[in-house]
Write a protein that holds these residues in place. Structure first.
Motif, PDB file in Angstrom:
ATOM      1  N   UNK B  31      20.204  22.767  32.474  1.00 53.74           N
ATOM      2  CA  UNK B  31      21.148  22.069  31.620  1.00 53.74           C
ATOM      3  C   UNK B  31      22.057  23.067  30.921  1.00 53.74           C
ATOM      4  N   UNK B  32      23.349  22.897  31.141  1.00 52.51           N
ATOM      5  CA  UNK B  32      24.377  23.735  30.510  1.00 52.51           C
ATOM      6  C   UNK B  32      24.076  25.211  30.677  1.00 52.51           C
ATOM      7  N   UNK B  33      23.603  25.577  31.845  1.00 48.21           N
ATOM      8  CA  UNK B  33      23.265  26.990  32.044  1.00 48.21           C
ATOM      9  C   UNK B  33      24.548  27.793  32.286  1.00 48.21           C
ATOM     10  N   UNK B  86      19.430  25.713  29.174  1.00 51.29           N
ATOM     11  CA  UNK B  86      17.982  25.608  29.249  1.00 51.29           C
ATOM     12  C   UNK B  86      17.535  25.277  30.667  1.00 51.29           C
ATOM     13  N   UNK B  87      16.281  25.613  30.941  1.00 48.47           N
ATOM     14  CA  UNK B  87      15.650  25.330  32.220  1.00 48.47           C
ATOM     15  C   UNK B  87      14.371  24.566  31.914  1.00 48.47           C
ATOM     16  N   UNK B  88      14.227  23.418  32.505  1.00 50.78           N
ATOM     17  CA  UNK B  88      13.027  22.628  32.232  1.00 50.78           C
ATOM     18  C   UNK B  88      12.328  22.308  33.540  1.00 50.78           C
ATOM     19  N   UNK B  92       9.313  20.090  30.583  1.00 49.22           N
ATOM     20  CA  UNK B  92       9.008  21.125  29.595  1.00 49.22           C
ATOM     21  C   UNK B  92       9.966  22.298  29.751  1.00 49.22           C
ATOM     22  N   UNK B  93      10.519  22.719  28.636  1.00 48.68           N
ATOM     23  CA  UNK B  93      11.412  23.890  28.678  1.00 48.68           C
ATOM     24  C   UNK B  93      10.571  25.128  29.000  1.00 48.68           C
ATOM     25  N   UNK B  94      10.927  25.863  30.050  1.00 49.74           N
ATOM     26  CA  UNK B  94      10.133  27.039  30.433  1.00 49.74           C
ATOM     27  C   UNK B  94      10.751  28.341  29.934  1.00 49.74           C
ATOM     28  N   UNK B  95      11.887  28.234  29.244  1.00 47.51           N
ATOM     29  CA  UNK B  95      12.633  29.436  28.847  1.00 47.51           C
ATOM     30  C   UNK B  95      11.807  30.452  28.079  1.00 47.51           C
ATOM     31  N   UNK B  96      10.844  29.972  27.270  1.00 45.80           N
ATOM     32  CA  UNK B  96      10.102  30.903  26.431  1.00 45.80           C
ATOM     33  C   UNK B  96       8.869  31.459  27.133  1.00 45.80           C
ATOM     34  N   UNK B  97       8.544  30.885  28.312  1.00 42.16           N
ATOM     35  CA  UNK B  97       7.306  31.313  28.969  1.00 42.16           C
ATOM     36  C   UNK B  97       7.522  32.586  29.786  1.00 42.16           C
TER      37      UNK B  97
END
Lengths: 553, 236, 420
Positions: B31-33, B86-88, B92-97
């Motif tokens: 989304x909006x990457x 963001x990437x989900x 679930x958003x995986x950006x922080x993983x």
């Protein structure tokens, strides 16, 4: 950061060289800054000649070593001769510089083996002729010795670089375009290799400009290098000379930097010529010359180094061996016999220090590189320069300041101090032999591992380290070789209480007994040799069924 | 400043334009990457949803940021690039993983089998921990059989043919039980005959497992075979 | 006892400043207290007993040039003896150059370490001694407190208290007497030149067969001193510091060197690095004459297979330069009592006689034979003679070392003219 603690002595060492050169040295009553040491330095007879001698011999030795290693690789990669030289490299790398220099004297001096071989039958000489062959006044043998010693090192670095460069497809594609073998490799592969071995080449340059032990053996007393002069001043019983020595040490740093600058400029100029040559489309001109030249240089390195060692081995078992006998007239194992126990003991100390210093250096280098990788830092910052400072500074100047630090914190004479000081010199070599392969490792291996669910740490231990096992072990072996050769750091940090093979060798070689010196040179070579052997054999055995990693491709 | 590219839905799938701004809970959603390198934008406002068993294709010339996008999605990004949006995965958003916990498998242009491990060990690398030995062996054997590599588990990967390597690499990726798969031009280095076969092999496997899949390629034939949404990145 | 001590500390105060001086002073006093402990009440014997008592169990780090196996073996023997007799162990720190030990002590002082230093005993003389003395890096005076020091007749043997004309002031204890001796091979040169003038003639008649180690190598410098002494109009001037008279006194030396230079080995374009290299050249047959500061050199070299059996020692007719070498204790030595016990043992007749044995070391003793008892003399009487070495009578006259200021300037001049 750990690196700062590690590099503390570097700063202390630099301060210990620079401050006294401006007259500041409270322990000797120098409490005001002045230019007097520099004036005294400038007035020293033959200073300019000595600095110039250091400068040009260092550049010449580096250029020739690089040319020999590169052209030989270009012309003979994939042949039996290449394999033969590859096998010769480890023994040559293991031999300390001073031992190679002694081998050259044993071989080339007027009373040396080469002259014995033809005397008196061909020359009629019953006594050695009064000829200045080794050392010679022009510095030829001196440069030759450095080339003999540095070519294998650069050759090894080129081999390591080739692990990461798809050189056979590259040169094969050039050959399909009608380029002959050597030209193809030089035009298609060499630029990539050169880019990767830039640091090792600079280290060779710095070393060749400032080396002392080889110069002591292979330059005439009346034609000293700057390094020899600095050593002379530091050893002068008159402590006031320490100020001049410090100024000389700073000048030495300057000469090293100047040589580096000239090298850099030459690189630019040569790069332009090289590109023009590549663009010229010449496919075969010079091919034969290069092939012959590469072979000649490599065999010269092999013959001089190898024969020197053989003659050293003969000396170590000689009782009497006078000119012009080709072989000793009386043999004896008594030197080995007499010193066996002491040698074994010294070997134990040497091995402990070398193994720990090399292992820690490898760990530190890996930690730095891994950290750099994970944080996305770019190499080439100030810390790196600091890391290489011990290689650029005359050891003896540098070590005095470093030792004052050590005594202040009460660590002199302790194992940790000796290992620490060794690491100052081992670390840079380990770092420069490891950083190339490490940075060139395909980052997608790591990516593949983490996307398969491995953490960064698991990826490091399960993929990066095993794949890099050979370069890691080679770096460790280089580290062991460097550590084994350290004399002054052992004496200073160990407060003279650590007897290593090298301290024994230096102390005993002051007595000038060829047989003893030869024996010690050989014993000094054994540990590094075993190190290199292990670095080749361990991956070859572990990965005997893994074509890409066994090292035999 | 590069041209803006939004998701372009494949008209053949019959889906309207509206879902692109919506995060669907199942599948992979971008989304909006946006991506930039050294302050220069490569693309902005990229929106894309890939449903289970769907294969979306990202196309574009070299340097458009295709591979950088994949690296960003699976979490092994090059620090030279900076990303926004963001990437989900499955809502679930995986950006922080960290990459190791995203469960997004990748297949590269090269098979990249670890040269120090045997073929079987390579495949086993992806297996989740906590399995019994028999279970592990069974899964490895099944995967080898699936890839037509029965009995080759002990082989040095360097001795395999190009097609064998590629299949082994896919098995390694699938055994890690990913929730999505990224394909970074995995067919480009194979010869034409092999390419079609392997492409079918890969697509069959990801569809069978209902994995949302994102393919990066130069080859329009790949995109056609994928039969999913196609994103065209503009030249840099 | 207090007199010389305070004089010494006055000298220290003049050189060292501030806290550094204070710490040296306190360290020094405390240690002296232990050694001298109530000087007025106890006899010298009892005080020495206290030193020996304190020394037991100490490990003495003896920094000594390690370039010759025979010397190293001798030091090892000393270690066995003092271990057995006094419970003192010796670790021989083998140096390539004595200056290394001087710098180590200097580094320790730079770092403010005034006790517990890493060097306990140094084999030293000449310029290194002068440097350490001038910079207050030495402990003492201690030499005259060693019981065996009484066996030395310092009047008859002035170099035992005057090191290169610098008064030792008890800061170093004599160990041996060195003397410049010449070595030739009877087989190739039966009648060697017996004066520096004859050496010049020989060189001119046989170009390339004579050389000398490059100063500041010790042996090379000594050769220059020998020439200086033999050519100077008034050798007595050399015992005083060089001054205005330098050019006049040394002119004959430079004339001599100019005259011989072109006829030297390698035409004077290179010189051997030290006496070991000189000996090697003699063995190789490149040159005809070697010299050494070790009287027993030829004997031990033959035994080691480093010189032909036909090598012989001789001295010049007018006598040769000789001096004494010593052991000294740094100001901050950690094991100074042990070091003193070792220094005292080195002065026993047994240790001195062993050192005088040609096959072991072959160096003249610092002891005066007439001060020894019968048992002590027996050790010397038992020394076998050796054809390659000279007896004490054959060694002839000993010429004294010139004041160090001469050599400093001569070495500079040599470097200007021939060394660069």
């Amino acid at each position: 950061m750990a690196l700062c603690v590690f590099l503390g002595p570097v700063v202390a060492g630099l301060a210990g060289s620079i401050l006294p050169s401006f007259g500041y040295f409270p322990a000797l009553g120098g409490e005001a800054f002045s230019l007097a040491p520099w004036r005294a330095l400038a007035a020293y007879p033959g200073l300019g000649a000595a600095a110039w001698f250091s400068f040009w011999t260092g550049l010449a030795a580096t250029l020739l070593s690089l040319a020999a290693a590169l052209i030989f690789t270009a012309a003979w990669r994939g042949t039996v001769w290449f394999k033969a030289f590859q096998r010769l490299v480890s023994p040559l790398l293991s031999v300390p510089h001073s031992a190679v220099a002694l081998g050259m004297v044993f071989l080339l001096a007027p009373s040396g083996w080469a002259m014995r071989a033809v005397s008196p039958s061909l020359t009629g000489f019953e006594r050695p002729p009064d000829l200045a062959t080794a050392p010679d006044p022009f510095g030829i043998v001196y440069v030759a010795c450095l080339v003999v010693k540095e070519t294998p090192f650069l050759f090894l670095m080129i081999l390591a670089a080739l692990n990461q460069i798809p050189d056979s497809p590259l040169s094969a594609s050039a050959r399909t375009m009608g380029y002959r073998r050597t030209i193809a490799w030089l035009k298609a592969v060499a630029p990539l290799v050169l880019r990767q071995i830039r640091l090792p080449v600079l280290a060779v340059l710095a070393y060749s400009v400032s080396v002392v032990d080889v110069a002591l053996i292979l330059t005439p007393v009346t034609r000293p290098t700057l390094g020899v002069l600095v050593l002379r001043w530091f050893n002068d019983p008159d402590l006031a000379t320490q100020f001049v020595a410090a100024a000389g040490a700073c000048l030495q740093i300057g000469v090293v930097l100047a040589a580096g600058l000239v090298w850099k400029l030459g690189e630019l100029g040569a790069g332009r010529l090289f590109r023009r040559w590549i663009a010229s489309g010449d496919r075969s001109r010079g091919e034969n010359g290069l092939r012959v030249g590469g072979f000649a240089l490599a065999s010269l390195v092999g013959v001089l180094g190898g024969f020197g060692l053989v003659v050293a081995a003969l000396w170590s078992v000689a009782q009497r061996w006078r000119f012009p006998d080709v072989l000793p007239s009386a043999w004896s194992l008594r030197f080995w016999d007499r010193h066996a126990e002491a040698l074994l003991q010294a070997a134990g100390v040497t091995l402990t220090v070398a193994a720990v210093a090399a292992a820690l250096s490898v760990l530190l280098a890996l930690a730095c590189l891994e950290n750099e990788k994970r944080r996305g830092l770019k190499p080439g910052n100030g810390a790196l320069w600091l890391l290489y400072t011990p290689l650029l500074t005359p050891q003896i100047a540098f070590l005095f300041g470093a030792q004052v630090l050590l005594v202040t914190i009460g660590l002199d004479g302790a194992w940790v101090a000796v290992i620490w000081f060794h690491m100052l010199f081992v670390g840079p070599y380990v770092f420069l032999s490891l950083s190339g392969p490490y940075r060139k490792l395909d980052p997608r291996y790591r990516a593949a591992a983490v996307t398969l669910g491995a953490t960064e740490t698991q990826a490091f231990f399960r993929v990066v380290l095993p794949v890099l096992l050979r370069p890691v072990l080679v770096a460790a072996a280089v580290g062991v070789a460097v550590s084994v050769g350290q004399y002054l750091p052992t004496v200073f940090a160990g407060a003279g209480r650590f007897e290593t093979l090298t301290t024994e060798a230096v102390a005993l070689s002051a007595g000038g007994d060829r047989r003893l010196v030869a024996m010690l040179a050989l014993s000094q070579s054994v540990l590094p040799f075993l190190g290199f052997l292990a670095a080749i054999m361990i991956p070859a055995w572990l990965y005997r069924d893994r074509r890409e990693l066994s090292g035999f491709r | 400043m590069s041209a803006v590219s939004a998701a372009v839905d494949d008209p053949e799938t019959g889906r309207g334009p509206e879902p692109c701004s919506e995060l669907r809970s199942a599948g992979l959603a971008l989304r909006s990457v946006s991506a930039s390198i050294g302050g220069r934008d490569l693309f902005i406002n990229l929106n894309l949803s890939v449903g289970p068993g769907e294969i979306a294709t990202v196309m574009g010339p070299s340097g458009a940021g295709k591979s950088a996008l994949l690296s960003h999605i699976c979490g092994v990004g090059d620090p030279d690039f900076s990303f926004g949006g963001s990437v989900a995965l499955n809502g679930h958003d995986v950006g922080a993983l960290p990459a190791s916990q995203r469960r997004i498998g990748v297949l590269f242009q090269d098979a990249l089998l670890f040269p120090h491990l045997s073929v079987g060990e390579n495949i086993a690398f992806g297996l989740p921990t906590g399995l019994g030995r028999d279970e592990r062996n069974a899964r490895i054997a099944a995967a080898l059989a699936d890839a037509g590599l029965t009995g080759m588990g002990g082989r040095d990967p360097a001795t395999l043919s190009g097609g064998q390597k590629a299949r082994a690499a896919l098995m390694r990726t699938l055994l890690a039980e990913p929730k999505a798969v990224l394909l970074d031009e995995p067919f480009s280095k194979l010869d034409a005959a092999l390419r079609d076969k392997f492409r079918r092999f890969v697509f069959d496997h990801v569809r069978e497992r209902a994995l949302p899949t994102l393919l990066v390629t130069h080859d329009p034939a790949d995109a056609a075979a994928a039969a999913g949404p196609v994103v065209e990145l503009a030249p840099p | 006892m207090l007199g010389p001590l305070s004089a010494n500390f006055a000298g220290l105060m003049a050189r060292v400043k501030g806290a550094l001086a204070a710490s040296v002073l306190i360290g020094g006093l405390a240690a002296c207290g232990a050694v001298v402990s109530s000087a007025s009440a106890q006899s010298a014997d009892a005080r020495w007993e206290a030193v020996v008592e304190k020394a037991r169990g100490q490990e003495v780090f003896w920094n000594a040039w390690g370039g010759a196996e025979v010397y190293n073996d001798y030091i090892a023997w000393v270690g066995e003896q003092v271990q057995a007799r006094y419970g003192v162990s010796i670790t021989h720190v083998k140096l390539g150059d004595t200056a290394e030990a001087v710098r180590k002590v200097l580094a320790e002082r730079s770092a403010g370490r005034s006790t517990d230093g890493s060097v306990d005993l140094i084999w030293i003389n000449g310029e290194n001694f002068k440097t350490m003395k001038d910079n207050a890096l030495l402990y003492g005076p201690f030499a005259d407190r060693l019981p065996n020091f009484a066996l030395i007749d310092t009047e008859a043997n002035p170099t035992t208290v005057s090191d290169f004309t610098v008064p030792t002031d008890g800061l170093e204890s004599p160990w041996g007497m060195a003397k410049l001796v010449f070595i030739h091979d009877q087989a190739t040169l039966p009648e060697p030149p017996r004066s520096v003038a004859a050496i010049l003639d020989y060189a001119n008649a046989n170009p390339g067969r004579i050389t000398y180690p490059a100063p500041p190598d010790f042996t090379g410098s000594t050769f220059l001193k020998q020439v200086l002494y033999e050519t100077a109009a008034d050798p007595a001037a050399l015992q005083r510091p060089a001054g205005e008279n330098f050019d006049a006194v040394t002119k004959p030396l430079w004339d001599y060197l100019d005259a011989i230079n072109g006829s030297l080995w390698r035409g004077g374009a290179d010189y051997p690095k030290n006496s070991a290299a000189l000996r090697q050249l003699l063995d190789d047959g490149e040159i005809d004459l070697a010299f050494s500061f070790n009287i027993g050199e030829a004997s031990s070299a033959i035994a080691q297979g480093q010189l032909p059996e036909t090598a012989r020692t001789y001295v010049l007719d007018g006598g040769t330069i000789g001096n004494t070498h010593f052991v000294a204790i740094p100001f901050n030595a950690a094991n100074r009592e042990g070091a003193m016990v070792v220094a005292n043992f080195l002065l026993t007749p047994e240790a001195q006689a062993r050192k005088a044995t040609p096959s072991i070391w072959g160096e003249a003793t610092v002891l005066s034979i007439d001060r020894l008892d019968a048992a002590g003399r027996a050790f010397f009487d038992a020394i076998p003679s050796d054809p390659a070495s000279l007896t004490p009578e054959e060694l002839g006259a000993t010429l004294p070392e010139p004041h160090p200021s001469w050599m400093t300037r001569i070495e500079e001049g040599w470097l200007q003219r021939y060394g660069s």
